[in-house]
Design a protein around this motif. Structure first.
Motif, PDB file in Angstrom:
ATOM      1  N   THR A  87      42.234  25.379  -0.049  1.00 49.14           N
ATOM      2  CA  THR A  87      42.262  25.244   1.391  1.00 49.14           C
ATOM      3  C   THR A  87      43.659  25.589   1.865  1.00 49.14           C
ATOM      4  O   THR A  87      44.606  25.425   1.096  1.00 49.14           O
ATOM      5  CB  THR A  87      41.861  23.807   1.813  1.00 49.14           C
ATOM      6  N   LEU A  88      43.838  26.029   3.094  1.00 46.84           N
ATOM      7  CA  LEU A  88      45.159  26.508   3.528  1.00 46.84           C
ATOM      8  C   LEU A  88      46.072  25.390   4.026  1.00 46.84           C
ATOM      9  O   LEU A  88      47.231  25.318   3.632  1.00 46.84           O
ATOM     10  CB  LEU A  88      44.981  27.593   4.605  1.00 46.84           C
ATOM     11  N   VAL A  89      45.586  24.556   4.922  1.00 49.40           N
ATOM     12  CA  VAL A  89      46.467  23.548   5.537  1.00 49.40           C
ATOM     13  C   VAL A  89      45.867  22.159   5.329  1.00 49.40           C
ATOM     14  O   VAL A  89      44.835  21.825   5.905  1.00 49.40           O
ATOM     15  CB  VAL A  89      46.668  23.835   7.047  1.00 49.40           C
ATOM     16  N   TRP A  90      46.509  21.388   4.459  1.00 47.63           N
ATOM     17  CA  TRP A  90      46.009  20.063   4.073  1.00 47.63           C
ATOM     18  C   TRP A  90      47.213  19.203   3.717  1.00 47.63           C
ATOM     19  O   TRP A  90      48.180  19.699   3.137  1.00 47.63           O
ATOM     20  CB  TRP A  90      45.071  20.212   2.860  1.00 47.63           C
ATOM     21  N   SER A 110      56.649  28.273  11.105  1.00 44.86           N
ATOM     22  CA  SER A 110      56.917  29.487  10.350  1.00 44.86           C
ATOM     23  C   SER A 110      56.541  29.329   8.874  1.00 44.86           C
ATOM     24  O   SER A 110      55.969  30.245   8.256  1.00 44.86           O
ATOM     25  CB  SER A 110      58.389  29.869  10.583  1.00 44.86           C
ATOM     26  N   VAL A 111      56.789  28.147   8.316  1.00 45.35           N
ATOM     27  CA  VAL A 111      56.401  27.867   6.921  1.00 45.35           C
ATOM     28  C   VAL A 111      54.872  27.962   6.774  1.00 45.35           C
ATOM     29  O   VAL A 111      54.345  28.559   5.817  1.00 45.35           O
ATOM     30  CB  VAL A 111      56.906  26.466   6.519  1.00 45.35           C
ATOM     31  N   MET A 112      54.160  27.378   7.735  1.00 44.51           N
ATOM     32  CA  MET A 112      52.693  27.362   7.689  1.00 44.51           C
ATOM     33  C   MET A 112      52.140  28.784   7.837  1.00 44.51           C
ATOM     34  O   MET A 112      51.259  29.202   7.075  1.00 44.51           O
ATOM     35  CB  MET A 112      52.183  26.446   8.806  1.00 44.51           C
ATOM     36  N   LYS A 113      52.678  29.526   8.792  1.00 43.54           N
ATOM     37  CA  LYS A 113      52.200  30.908   8.987  1.00 43.54           C
ATOM     38  C   LYS A 113      52.496  31.760   7.764  1.00 43.54           C
ATOM     39  O   LYS A 113      51.668  32.578   7.341  1.00 43.54           O
ATOM     40  CB  LYS A 113      52.893  31.546  10.200  1.00 43.54           C
ATOM     41  N   ASN A 114      53.660  31.549   7.169  1.00 41.45           N
ATOM     42  CA  ASN A 114      54.019  32.332   5.988  1.00 41.45           C
ATOM     43  C   ASN A 114      53.086  32.015   4.821  1.00 41.45           C
ATOM     44  O   ASN A 114      52.687  32.906   4.062  1.00 41.45           O
ATOM     45  CB  ASN A 114      55.481  32.041   5.608  1.00 41.45           C
ATOM     46  N   HIS A 115      52.718  30.749   4.697  1.00 42.50           N
ATOM     47  CA  HIS A 115      51.773  30.359   3.645  1.00 42.50           C
ATOM     48  C   HIS A 115      50.423  31.054   3.867  1.00 42.50           C
ATOM     49  O   HIS A 115      49.849  31.631   2.940  1.00 42.50           O
ATOM     50  CB  HIS A 115      51.616  28.833   3.643  1.00 42.50           C
ATOM     51  N   TRP A 130      37.062  30.572   4.542  1.00 43.79           N
ATOM     52  CA  TRP A 130      38.271  29.808   4.232  1.00 43.79           C
ATOM     53  C   TRP A 130      38.160  28.416   4.828  1.00 43.79           C
ATOM     54  O   TRP A 130      37.816  28.279   6.013  1.00 43.79           O
ATOM     55  CB  TRP A 130      39.509  30.462   4.878  1.00 43.79           C
ATOM     56  N   ASP A 131      38.507  27.395   4.061  1.00 48.88           N
ATOM     57  CA  ASP A 131      38.780  26.087   4.665  1.00 48.88           C
ATOM     58  C   ASP A 131      40.208  26.178   5.190  1.00 48.88           C
ATOM     59  O   ASP A 131      41.170  26.012   4.440  1.00 48.88           O
ATOM     60  CB  ASP A 131      38.679  24.967   3.620  1.00 48.88           C
ATOM     61  N   VAL A 132      40.332  26.471   6.479  1.00 47.07           N
ATOM     62  CA  VAL A 132      41.668  26.691   7.050  1.00 47.07           C
ATOM     63  C   VAL A 132      42.391  25.360   7.207  1.00 47.07           C
ATOM     64  O   VAL A 132      43.542  25.206   6.804  1.00 47.07           O
ATOM     65  CB  VAL A 132      41.569  27.435   8.395  1.00 47.07           C
ATOM     66  N   VAL A 133      41.716  24.403   7.801  1.00 47.06           N
ATOM     67  CA  VAL A 133      42.303  23.070   7.992  1.00 47.06           C
ATOM     68  C   VAL A 133      41.379  22.058   7.335  1.00 47.06           C
ATOM     69  O   VAL A 133      40.165  22.068   7.554  1.00 47.06           O
ATOM     70  CB  VAL A 133      42.496  22.753   9.488  1.00 47.06           C
ATOM     71  N   ASN A 134      41.960  21.201   6.518  1.00 40.68           N
ATOM     72  CA  ASN A 134      41.171  20.221   5.768  1.00 40.68           C
ATOM     73  C   ASN A 134      41.586  18.800   6.162  1.00 40.68           C
ATOM     74  O   ASN A 134      42.777  18.487   6.196  1.00 40.68           O
ATOM     75  CB  ASN A 134      41.411  20.438   4.262  1.00 40.68           C
ATOM     76  N   GLU A 135      40.587  17.970   6.471  1.00 39.88           N
ATOM     77  CA  GLU A 135      40.795  16.526   6.647  1.00 39.88           C
ATOM     78  C   GLU A 135      41.825  16.191   7.721  1.00 39.88           C
ATOM     79  O   GLU A 135      42.774  15.441   7.489  1.00 39.88           O
ATOM     80  CB  GLU A 135      41.139  15.888   5.283  1.00 39.88           C
ATOM     81  N   ILE A 159      47.166  27.159  15.763  1.00 41.44           N
ATOM     82  CA  ILE A 159      48.060  28.161  15.159  1.00 41.44           C
ATOM     83  C   ILE A 159      47.514  28.603  13.806  1.00 41.44           C
ATOM     84  O   ILE A 159      47.481  29.791  13.486  1.00 41.44           O
ATOM     85  CB  ILE A 159      49.492  27.577  15.020  1.00 41.44           C
ATOM     86  N   ALA A 160      47.063  27.630  13.016  1.00 45.42           N
ATOM     87  CA  ALA A 160      46.561  27.959  11.674  1.00 45.42           C
ATOM     88  C   ALA A 160      45.334  28.869  11.756  1.00 45.42           C
ATOM     89  O   ALA A 160      45.226  29.863  11.024  1.00 45.42           O
ATOM     90  CB  ALA A 160      46.224  26.677  10.912  1.00 45.42           C
ATOM     91  N   PHE A 161      44.403  28.541  12.642  1.00 47.60           N
ATOM     92  CA  PHE A 161      43.185  29.371  12.740  1.00 47.60           C
ATOM     93  C   PHE A 161      43.506  30.770  13.255  1.00 47.60           C
ATOM     94  O   PHE A 161      42.977  31.762  12.746  1.00 47.60           O
ATOM     95  CB  PHE A 161      42.130  28.685  13.617  1.00 47.60           C
ATOM     96  N   LYS A 162      44.371  30.853  14.263  1.00 43.73           N
ATOM     97  CA  LYS A 162      44.704  32.189  14.792  1.00 43.73           C
ATOM     98  C   LYS A 162      45.381  33.042  13.732  1.00 43.73           C
ATOM     99  O   LYS A 162      45.114  34.235  13.609  1.00 43.73           O
ATOM    100  CB  LYS A 162      45.599  32.052  16.027  1.00 43.73           C
ATOM    101  N   GLN A 163      46.241  32.408  12.950  1.00 46.14           N
ATOM    102  CA  GLN A 163      46.941  33.158  11.908  1.00 46.14           C
ATOM    103  C   GLN A 163      45.959  33.612  10.828  1.00 46.14           C
ATOM    104  O   GLN A 163      46.014  34.755  10.369  1.00 46.14           O
ATOM    105  CB  GLN A 163      48.058  32.293  11.308  1.00 46.14           C
ATOM    106  N   ALA A 164      45.061  32.713  10.445  1.00 45.04           N
ATOM    107  CA  ALA A 164      44.090  33.069   9.403  1.00 45.04           C
ATOM    108  C   ALA A 164      43.211  34.233   9.867  1.00 45.04           C
ATOM    109  O   ALA A 164      42.903  35.144   9.083  1.00 45.04           O
ATOM    110  CB  ALA A 164      43.243  31.863   9.035  1.00 45.04           C
ATOM    111  N   ARG A 165      42.817  34.226  11.130  1.00 49.86           N
ATOM    112  CA  ARG A 165      41.993  35.335  11.653  1.00 49.86           C
ATOM    113  C   ARG A 165      42.743  36.658  11.597  1.00 49.86           C
ATOM    114  O   ARG A 165      42.183  37.690  11.223  1.00 49.86           O
ATOM    115  CB  ARG A 165      41.567  35.033  13.095  1.00 49.86           C
ATOM    116  N   LEU A 166      44.035  36.601  11.975  1.00 48.10           N
ATOM    117  CA  LEU A 166      44.843  37.823  11.927  1.00 48.10           C
ATOM    118  C   LEU A 166      44.900  38.385  10.511  1.00 48.10           C
ATOM    119  O   LEU A 166      44.824  39.593  10.301  1.00 48.10           O
ATOM    120  CB  LEU A 166      46.290  37.503  12.343  1.00 48.10           C
ATOM    121  N   VAL A 167      45.049  37.477   9.548  1.00 48.15           N
ATOM    122  CA  VAL A 167      45.307  37.899   8.176  1.00 48.15           C
ATOM    123  C   VAL A 167      44.024  38.330   7.456  1.00 48.15           C
ATOM    124  O   VAL A 167      44.022  39.287   6.700  1.00 48.15           O
ATOM    125  CB  VAL A 167      45.987  36.752   7.398  1.00 48.15           C
TER     126      VAL A 167
END
Ligand code: G3I
Length: 321
Positions: A87-90, A110-115, A130-135, A159-167
């Motif tokens: 999962t990306l952000v947990w 910036s750390v989260m987007k870079n990840h 993708w499980d973008v955001v967990n729990e 922010i996490a979802f928008k970044q994941a969509r871009l990537v």
């Protein structure tokens, strides 16, 4: 095709399993996984502590092995959903360099987007979801006070979802949580978050209901609740199903567990936007449960010796009905 996934495909669903590199030395287990399941979720190998153990240092060794296994499995099972990426952000299994609260809001964004750029970028085009955001939630429906929430605020989710969509624009993007199977404050919070986020244009495509459940205590409103989620226009996936019991198991608890598995599978089949079911491991011998809940376990469809339990037969019956 054979196994649970083939049955699920006849209902336009998939049947998946959590699996990982540390189980691959068990050849009989690996064979069972490949024969029965059409979708794999890496149980641990795509989590932040594994993929970015120190800042800017990425490790995809184990993740790549799981992904290759899932892709191979796609070819044998013709699965519609070979890989869910978790999962990306947990807040958990987050290396201490991220979680220690040393970053300002701007830095942590910036750390989260870079990840996300690196991890979702490495696998771009491969995972079905993708499980973008967990729990993200507490049991009362308030936001969990993670380092992401405390430092960035609620908008970390957008922010996490928008970044994941871009990537990785082809993957479905999921928000995943436990205890959102029946109606209740946590489910309501999830529904409100997804409804409002989508109104703002945040790309959330799927709600993942982990479904870590307890034998004989299933919520009575699972189908209605998942339907209410689906009514938002998102997909629903049952992402980490297991149904634990006091151990040792006996005939009564195994029969109740079978009935409970049937209830969950039937609930997914009754909701047309419920895309599939993933069990969090296949055999009781590899479940996370006994380590975390002492005196409980035996939550999966196969026993310690890889023999199918009544729960397995109940899943087959539900998928065949
Ligand atoms: O990798 C180390 C290994 O080097 C070490 O020797 C060993 C000793 O205990 O630990 C290994 O790490 C373990 C890791 O699993 C890999 O096996 C951790 O201790 C252990 O805590 C970790 O547990 C995982 C847990 O998430 C952590 O939160 C479980 O396997 C995994 O099933 C579980 O999965 C979570 C989902 O991601 C999110 N939803 C809930 C679900 C169940 O807790």
């Amino acid at each position: 095709p054979k196994g649970l996934d083939a049955l699920a495909q006849r209902k336009r669903r998939y049947f998946g399993v959590a699996f990982d590199v540390n189980r691959m030395s068990d050849a009989a287990y690996t064979q069972l996984i490949l024969a029965q399941f059409g979708q794999i979720t890496a149980e641990n190998s795509l989590k932040w502590e594994t993929t970015e153990p120190s800042r800017g240092v990425f490790n995809f060794t184990n993740g790549d092995i799981v992904v290759k296994t899932a892709q191979r499995n796609k070819m044998s099972c013709q699965s519609i959903a070979p890989l869910r990426a978790h999962t990306l952000v947990w807040h958990s299994q987050l290396p201490s360099w991220v979680g220690n609260g040393n970053f300002t809001k701007k830095e942590l964004i910036s750390v989260m987007k870079n990840h996300i750029n690196n991890v979702a970028g490495h696998y771009r085009g491969v995972p079905y979801a993708w499980d973008v955001v967990n729990e993200a939630f507490n049991e009362d429906g308030s936001f969990r006070q993670t380092v992401f929430y405390s430092t960035i605020g609620e908008e970390y989710i957008d922010i996490a979802f928008k970044q994941a969509r871009l990537v990785d624009p082809k993957a479905l993007l999921a928000i995943n949580d436990y205890n959102i199977d029946g109606q209740g404050p946590k489910s309501t919070a999830m529904i409100n978050l997804v409804k409002n986020a989508r109104k703002r244009g945040v790309p959330i495509d799927q709600i993942g209901a982990q479904a870590h459940l307890v034998v004989g205590t299933l919520p009575t409103t699972i189908r209605e609740n998942w339907q209410a989620m689906a009514n938002l226009g998102v997909w629903v996936a049952v992402t980490e199903l297991d149904i634990r019991m006091p151990t040792p198991a006996n005939a009564t608890s195994l029969a109740q567990q079978a009935a409970d598995y049937k209830t969950v599978v039937n609930a997914c089949l009754a909701v047309s936007r419920c895309v599939g079911v993933t069990v969090w491991g296949a055999s009781d011998k590899y479940s996370w449960v006994p380590e975390v809940f002492s005196g409980e376990g035996a939550p999966l469809p196969y026993d310690d010796n890889l023999a199918p339990k009544p729960a397995y037969n109940a899943i087959v019956q539900a998928l065949k009905a």
